[in-house]
Design an enzyme around this catalytic site. Structure first.
Site, PDB file in Angstrom:
ATOM      1  N   GLY A  11       0.761  -1.129  -0.104  1.00 29.68           N
ATOM      2  CA  GLY A  11      -0.068  -0.074   0.036  1.00 29.68           C
ATOM      3  C   GLY A  11       0.892   1.069   0.037  1.00 29.68           C
ATOM      4  O   GLY A  11       1.883   1.148   0.667  1.00 29.68           O
ATOM      5  N   ARG A  72       1.247  -4.994  -5.761  1.00 30.05           N
ATOM      6  CA  ARG A  72       1.356  -6.387  -5.137  1.00 30.05           C
ATOM      7  C   ARG A  72       1.644  -7.327  -5.899  1.00 30.05           C
ATOM      8  O   ARG A  72       1.296  -7.561  -7.127  1.00 30.05           O
ATOM      9  CB  ARG A  72      -0.211  -6.184  -4.391  1.00 30.05           C
ATOM     10  CG  ARG A  72      -0.568  -5.538  -3.391  1.00 30.05           C
ATOM     11  CD  ARG A  72      -1.446  -5.584  -2.357  1.00 30.05           C
ATOM     12  NE  ARG A  72      -1.131  -4.795  -1.137  1.00 30.05           N
ATOM     13  CZ  ARG A  72      -1.883  -3.875  -0.845  1.00 30.05           C
ATOM     14  NH1 ARG A  72      -2.711  -3.293  -1.694  1.00 30.05           N
ATOM     15  NH2 ARG A  72      -1.553  -2.966   0.385  1.00 30.05           N
ATOM     16  N   ASP A 103       4.546  -4.032   6.510  1.00 37.57           N
ATOM     17  CA  ASP A 103       4.889  -5.619   7.086  1.00 37.57           C
ATOM     18  C   ASP A 103       4.842  -6.813   5.939  1.00 37.57           C
ATOM     19  O   ASP A 103       5.794  -7.543   5.962  1.00 37.57           O
ATOM     20  CB  ASP A 103       4.235  -6.168   8.494  1.00 37.57           C
ATOM     21  CG  ASP A 103       2.791  -6.400   8.309  1.00 37.57           C
ATOM     22  OD1 ASP A 103       2.150  -5.712   7.154  1.00 37.57           O
ATOM     23  OD2 ASP A 103       2.358  -6.857   9.281  1.00 37.57           O
ATOM     24  N   THR A 125       3.878   3.221   5.715  1.00 39.14           N
ATOM     25  CA  THR A 125       2.535   2.631   5.663  1.00 39.14           C
ATOM     26  C   THR A 125       1.833   3.551   6.376  1.00 39.14           C
ATOM     27  O   THR A 125       2.360   4.097   7.344  1.00 39.14           O
ATOM     28  CB  THR A 125       2.407   1.332   6.189  1.00 39.14           C
ATOM     29  OG1 THR A 125       0.837   1.002   6.323  1.00 39.14           O
ATOM     30  CG2 THR A 125       3.028   1.021   7.481  1.00 39.14           C
ATOM     31  N   ASP A 127      -0.837   2.894   8.155  1.00 40.96           N
ATOM     32  CA  ASP A 127      -1.452   2.411   9.287  1.00 40.96           C
ATOM     33  C   ASP A 127      -0.543   2.338  10.565  1.00 40.96           C
ATOM     34  O   ASP A 127      -1.150   1.985  11.554  1.00 40.96           O
ATOM     35  CB  ASP A 127      -1.567   0.900   8.982  1.00 40.96           C
ATOM     36  CG  ASP A 127      -2.449   0.590   8.051  1.00 40.96           C
ATOM     37  OD1 ASP A 127      -3.451   1.441   7.950  1.00 40.96           O
ATOM     38  OD2 ASP A 127      -2.593  -0.443   7.085  1.00 40.96           O
ATOM     39  N   ASP A 129       1.621   0.600  12.005  1.00 40.66           N
ATOM     40  CA  ASP A 129       1.204  -0.897  12.437  1.00 40.66           C
ATOM     41  C   ASP A 129       2.511  -1.637  12.570  1.00 40.66           C
ATOM     42  O   ASP A 129       2.498  -2.977  12.265  1.00 40.66           O
ATOM     43  CB  ASP A 129       0.175  -1.616  11.960  1.00 40.66           C
ATOM     44  CG  ASP A 129       0.276  -1.907  10.469  1.00 40.66           C
ATOM     45  OD1 ASP A 129       1.132  -1.254   9.771  1.00 40.66           O
ATOM     46  OD2 ASP A 129      -0.405  -2.705   9.709  1.00 40.66           O
ATOM     47  N   ARG A 171      -7.370  -2.051   8.740  1.00 36.18           N
ATOM     48  CA  ARG A 171      -8.046  -3.328   8.718  1.00 36.18           C
ATOM     49  C   ARG A 171      -7.687  -4.203  10.088  1.00 36.18           C
ATOM     50  O   ARG A 171      -8.545  -4.712  10.619  1.00 36.18           O
ATOM     51  CB  ARG A 171      -7.527  -4.279   7.645  1.00 36.18           C
ATOM     52  CG  ARG A 171      -8.420  -4.119   6.434  1.00 36.18           C
ATOM     53  CD  ARG A 171      -8.175  -5.135   5.493  1.00 36.18           C
ATOM     54  NE  ARG A 171      -6.905  -4.976   4.765  1.00 36.18           N
ATOM     55  CZ  ARG A 171      -6.669  -4.168   3.765  1.00 36.18           C
ATOM     56  NH1 ARG A 171      -7.786  -3.695   3.107  1.00 36.18           N
ATOM     57  NH2 ARG A 171      -5.466  -4.272   3.123  1.00 36.18           N
ATOM     58  N   ALA A 186     -13.800  12.837  18.851  1.00 41.96           N
ATOM     59  CA  ALA A 186     -14.784  11.876  18.670  1.00 41.96           C
ATOM     60  C   ALA A 186     -15.401  11.453  20.125  1.00 41.96           C
ATOM     61  O   ALA A 186     -14.513  11.364  20.863  1.00 41.96           O
ATOM     62  CB  ALA A 186     -14.283  10.705  17.816  1.00 41.96           C
ATOM     63  N   LYS A 214     -26.324  17.451  21.186  1.00 46.00           N
ATOM     64  CA  LYS A 214     -26.884  17.548  20.035  1.00 46.00           C
ATOM     65  C   LYS A 214     -26.304  16.816  19.102  1.00 46.00           C
ATOM     66  O   LYS A 214     -26.970  16.319  18.068  1.00 46.00           O
ATOM     67  CB  LYS A 214     -26.886  19.047  19.612  1.00 46.00           C
ATOM     68  CG  LYS A 214     -27.157  19.991  20.330  1.00 46.00           C
ATOM     69  CD  LYS A 214     -29.023  20.155  20.328  1.00 46.00           C
ATOM     70  CE  LYS A 214     -29.543  21.597  20.895  1.00 46.00           C
ATOM     71  NZ  LYS A 214     -30.587  20.979  22.082  1.00 46.00           N
ATOM     72  N   HIS A 249     -10.067   6.186   0.018  1.00 47.32           N
ATOM     73  CA  HIS A 249      -8.550   6.298  -0.373  1.00 47.32           C
ATOM     74  C   HIS A 249      -8.110   7.739  -0.434  1.00 47.32           C
ATOM     75  O   HIS A 249      -6.710   7.860  -0.429  1.00 47.32           O
ATOM     76  CB  HIS A 249      -8.547   5.821  -1.740  1.00 47.32           C
ATOM     77  CG  HIS A 249      -8.280   4.266  -1.958  1.00 47.32           C
ATOM     78  ND1 HIS A 249      -9.489   3.376  -1.762  1.00 47.32           N
ATOM     79  CD2 HIS A 249      -7.138   3.400  -1.843  1.00 47.32           C
ATOM     80  CE1 HIS A 249      -8.897   2.115  -1.815  1.00 47.32           C
ATOM     81  NE2 HIS A 249      -7.749   2.139  -1.886  1.00 47.32           N
TER      82      HIS A 249
HETATM   83  P1  ADP Z   1       2.537  -3.998   2.759  1.00 49.19           P
HETATM   84  O1  ADP Z   1       3.768  -4.060   2.613  1.00 49.19           O
HETATM   85  O2  ADP Z   1       1.841  -2.581   2.560  1.00 49.19           O
HETATM   86  O3  ADP Z   1       1.685  -4.767   4.139  1.00 49.19           O
HETATM   87  P2  ADP Z   1       1.593  -6.391   1.361  1.00 49.19           P
HETATM   88  O4  ADP Z   1       1.029  -7.045   2.529  1.00 49.19           O
HETATM   89  O5  ADP Z   1       0.499  -6.367   0.286  1.00 49.19           O
HETATM   90  O6  ADP Z   1       1.660  -4.811   1.562  1.00 49.19           O
HETATM   91  O7  ADP Z   1       2.634  -7.035   0.712  1.00 49.19           O
HETATM   92  C1  ADP Z   1       3.279  -6.450  -0.340  1.00 49.19           C
HETATM   93  C2  ADP Z   1       3.957  -7.317  -1.210  1.00 49.19           C
HETATM   94  O8  ADP Z   1       5.121  -8.091  -0.476  1.00 49.19           O
HETATM   95  C3  ADP Z   1       3.280  -8.553  -1.517  1.00 49.19           C
HETATM   96  O9  ADP Z   1       2.411  -7.996  -2.694  1.00 49.19           O
HETATM   97  C4  ADP Z   1       4.405  -9.514  -1.954  1.00 49.19           C
HETATM   98  O10 ADP Z   1       4.880  -9.343  -3.135  1.00 49.19           O
HETATM   99  C5  ADP Z   1       5.169  -9.402  -0.823  1.00 49.19           C
HETATM  100  N1  ADP Z   1       5.074 -10.274   0.244  1.00 49.19           N
HETATM  101  C6  ADP Z   1       4.295 -10.331   1.020  1.00 49.19           C
HETATM  102  N2  ADP Z   1       4.292 -11.409   1.982  1.00 49.19           N
HETATM  103  C7  ADP Z   1       5.180 -12.197   1.435  1.00 49.19           C
HETATM  104  C8  ADP Z   1       6.011 -13.103   1.971  1.00 49.19           C
HETATM  105  N3  ADP Z   1       5.533 -14.251   2.923  1.00 49.19           N
HETATM  106  N4  ADP Z   1       7.203 -13.787   1.248  1.00 49.19           N
HETATM  107  C9  ADP Z   1       7.744 -13.058   0.403  1.00 49.19           C
HETATM  108  N5  ADP Z   1       7.084 -11.637  -0.209  1.00 49.19           N
HETATM  109  C10 ADP Z   1       5.918 -11.591   0.360  1.00 49.19           C
END
Ligand code: ADP
Length: 319
Positions: A11, A72, A103, A125, A127, A129, A171, A186, A214, A249
């Site tokens: 993201g 992705r 992550d 990110t 988030d 997180d 999420r 809030a 109100k 978004h």
């Molecule tokens: P974010 O980095 O924002 O958390 P995603 O969870 O969509 O986004 O992960 C981004 C990309 O990282 C995925 O599309 C994939 O290419 C790669 N990725 C995610 N998990 C794994 C994994 N367990 N092993 C290898 N590549 C991964």
């Protein structure tokens, strides 16, 4: 000469451009060659890689999104697919990679590091997180975007004496909802990390109304339920006129705040510092206003937790 590549993945988040700029300029400052990988891990396996010069990252520090594009790429979980990406780096003599993302992206980065590319993760990110940093790049900008929306909605909520339910991103993590809820005043904040009791929320709204209140603002993280569901659930208990807003978004875009630009600049440069010292397999972060590094293993060891004290404070201030 050392050759470093940089990519953005997962993201997107405001401030990723500032991080790219920092990695590129710091690398060139150190006398390294630096390469941009376009479209994240997808571009890595498709060989979409280009050398970057100082001018390539000019005029981007203030822009949202990512100049390197993000994607992705589920197939990156397969070792043979990753091997293709590794070969694309090695044939150019690139032995180091900076991955800016969340992550999921860090998991890919960890694999690459194990498979022979010195890799450092930079937390990008909205988030907030990711373990190993107090703030992620993009969080502050998204937070301020939400606050702006909440302030505007509050104006109309007051005029029409309504309860507004505002759905924000998150999420699995409630940081955006919590911080925006505190900053936006809030009445109720619903986050995935805490059990939601809609009946109790309804009783609080009713008690407020009987005291002459109100209007009311509820902020719900998307991982809890949708704003529409939240309205439906509330009306099972009380007769209340609700309006729902889903910010969507718009929370991902916009020019990065000063904090995000500075954070991105510091973290991007620190990632290059580590690679210069042949240190890899770490995610960089800012903890207690100091640069820090946390091994990918440690980043994944525990679940991200919400700031409990802030959550408690939010309840105390919204009575
Ligand atoms: P974010 O980095 O924002 O958390 P995603 O969870 O969509 O986004 O992960 C981004 C990309 O990282 C995925 O599309 C994939 O290419 C790669 N990725 C995610 N998990 C794994 C994994 N367990 N092993 C290898 N590549 C991964």
């Amino acid at each position: 000469m050392k050759k470093i590549a940089v990519l953005t993945s997962g993201g997107d988040a405001p401030g990723m451009n500032a991080a790219i700029r920092s990695v590129v300029r710091k690398s060139i400052f150190e006398g390294f060659e630096v390469y941009g990988v376009f479209q994240g891990y997808q571009g890595l396996i498709n060989d979409n890689i280009k050398q970057l010069e100082l001018g390539d990252v000019g005029d981007i520090i203030q822009r949202g999104g990512t100049k390197l594009y993000s994607a992705r790429c589920p197939e990156f979980k397969t070792p043979e697919v990753r091997q293709k990406g590794i070969e694309n780096l090695k044939k150019r003599g690139i032995d180091s990679l900076v991955v800016i993302g969340g992550d999921g992206s860090y998991r890919g980065a960890q694999r690459l590091n194990e498979e022979g590319i010195n890799t450092i993760g930079v937390p990008g990110t909205i988030d907030n997180d990711i373990n190993g940093t107090d703030y992620t790049i993009g969080f502050d900008t998204a937070l301020n975007t939400i606050i702006d929306a909440v302030d505007r909605i509050r104006d109309t909520a007051t005029s029409h004496e309504r309860t507004f339910i505002i759905e924000v991103m998150g999420r699995d993590a409630g940081d955006l909802a919590l911080w925006a809820g505190v900053a936006g005043g809030a009445e109720t904040i619903l986050i995935p990390e805490s059990k939601t009791d809609i009946k109790a929320v309804a009783e609080r709204i009713e008690a407020g109304m009987s005291r002459g209140k109100k209007h009311s603002i509820i902020i719900v993280a998307e991982g809890v339920m949708s704003a529409a569901e939240c309205g439906d659930e509330l009306r099972k208990y009380i007769n209340v006129d609700t309006r729902e807003s889903v910010l969507g978004h718009m929370q991902r875009g916009g020019k990065p705040t000063g904090s995000d630009r500075v954070l991105a600049s510091r973290l991007g440069a620190y990632a290059v510092d580590l690679l210069k010292d042949n240190i890899s397999g770490y995610a960089v972060g800012l903890e207690k206003n100091e640069m820090s590094k946390t091994s990918f293993d440690e980043v994944f060891q525990k679940e991200h937790v919400i700031n409990e004290k802030l959550y408690q404070l939010s309840k105390e201030l919204s009575i």
